[in-house]
Design an enzyme around this catalytic site. Sequence first.
Site, short mmCIF file in Angstrom:
data_model
loop_
_atom_site.label_atom_id
_atom_site.label_comp_id
_atom_site.label_asym_id
_atom_site.label_seq_id
_atom_site.Cartn_x
_atom_site.Cartn_y
_atom_site.Cartn_z
N PHE A 128 40.57 53.86 46.73
CA PHE A 128 40.40 53.52 45.38
C PHE A 128 39.46 54.14 44.79
O PHE A 128 38.26 54.25 45.79
CB PHE A 128 40.23 51.86 44.85
N ASP A 197 38.01 46.94 52.51
CA ASP A 197 38.22 46.50 51.29
C ASP A 197 39.32 45.74 51.21
O ASP A 197 40.41 46.22 51.36
CB ASP A 197 38.02 47.80 50.41
N TYR A 222 39.58 39.00 40.67
CA TYR A 222 40.29 38.70 39.39
C TYR A 222 41.95 39.41 39.77
O TYR A 222 42.63 39.21 38.86
CB TYR A 222 39.63 39.53 38.51
N LYS A 223 42.05 39.39 41.13
CA LYS A 223 43.67 39.81 41.17
C LYS A 223 44.37 38.80 41.80
O LYS A 223 44.64 37.72 41.05
CB LYS A 223 43.71 41.09 42.21
N ARG A 371 53.94 50.16 38.90
CA ARG A 371 53.65 49.15 39.81
C ARG A 371 53.99 47.96 39.54
O ARG A 371 53.76 47.60 38.08
CB ARG A 371 51.83 49.45 40.27
#
Length: 405
Positions: A128, A197, A222-223, A371
């Site tokens: 990312f 990560d 937050y995922k 996605r």
Amino acid sequence: MSDVLRENALRLDTEDQLGKLREKFALDDATVYLDGNSLGALPAHVPARMADVITREWGQLRIRSWDESGWWTAPERIGDRIAPLVGAAPGQIVVGDSTSVNVFKAVVAAARLSSDDRDEILVDATTFPTDGYIAQSAARMTGHRLVPVAPADVPAAVGPRTAAALVNHVDYRTGRLHDLPGITAAVRDAGALAVWDLCHSAGALPVGLDGNGVDLAVGCTYKYLNGGPGSPAYLYVAERHQAAFDSPLPGWNSHADPFGMTPGYEAAAGALRGRVGTPDILSMLALEAALDVWDGVGIEDVRAKSLALTDFFLECVRAYVPEGRVESLTPEAHGERGSQVALRCDEAPKVMAELIARGVVGDLRRPDVLRFGFTPLYVGFADAERAARVLADVLGDVLGDAPGS
């Protein structure tokens, strides 16, 4: 075929032991929400908890809440609640700051933990973007050379000059799951530190930080952890490294005597060394409340449902979408798959916009990747079937006749 798949979806949802958890989230039946790998759904009880935090803890108790409401100890307390979800013993995770800030702390600290003759930092070449940006800055600041390497090539690339390797557990574009146990072992066998990560894996599949000997790790909340937009991230520091962990951001919250207000810095003991400044209490306590949905839930059960959901979705896509319309970038092998499905297609921005308009919410990675994130706590098999069926309709409307028709 559609009737058979719908019947199968109904049967699978009936048999699903995690299915009852959906009622714990603020979701509507008109929408299939497949973007929990970007922002998790709102647990239904969180608004009431936050109303109490704002009106009573802040509004009435005010400054007293740092002690009486446990605000001061929230970063480590919430870290201990996340720990079982990533396979860590208590006392090794502290919550606070953003993922980017925690990546910076971890990479710089890893470089400082290594010997002076180790002047390279390996970074996931498919990472990312922010991880790459931060790693590049950390390398400049510590006098190291940054070496981008594909995750699968890390075991061959790590060597006597490697200080640390920063790798994503799951590729955010494709959903590919990287070999955390094998890569960690290779990095540590070479005398370097493994930094992971976990943003796209924590809360979706077993991680095993302690069991696999990971040195440092970071992740967002937050995922799949449903902490809310911008909820604080976390930093894992293995117990064996805590005494020597040298944070590049030695804030007053990580001081051994934070209220002594002394000019000299003396680091606190344990994972508290990962703290920096005053915690963001409102978002942190929203995260703490959100974690209640995990009570009694086994991460292995979540993983089993995740794989079943993504298998079923891919089956439905193959049945409904004409051949040649989409290409799956997500590995078929379970050991190489996270909890999302990435499909490449023409006119992807138009396709995703129309999917969302028709109640199937995924997301887009430009230029051509759709996605779909499968969050097992609230996504069901009927959701997967409907999403594939609507996708086929949208592709027909946006792209016209199927190839070869």
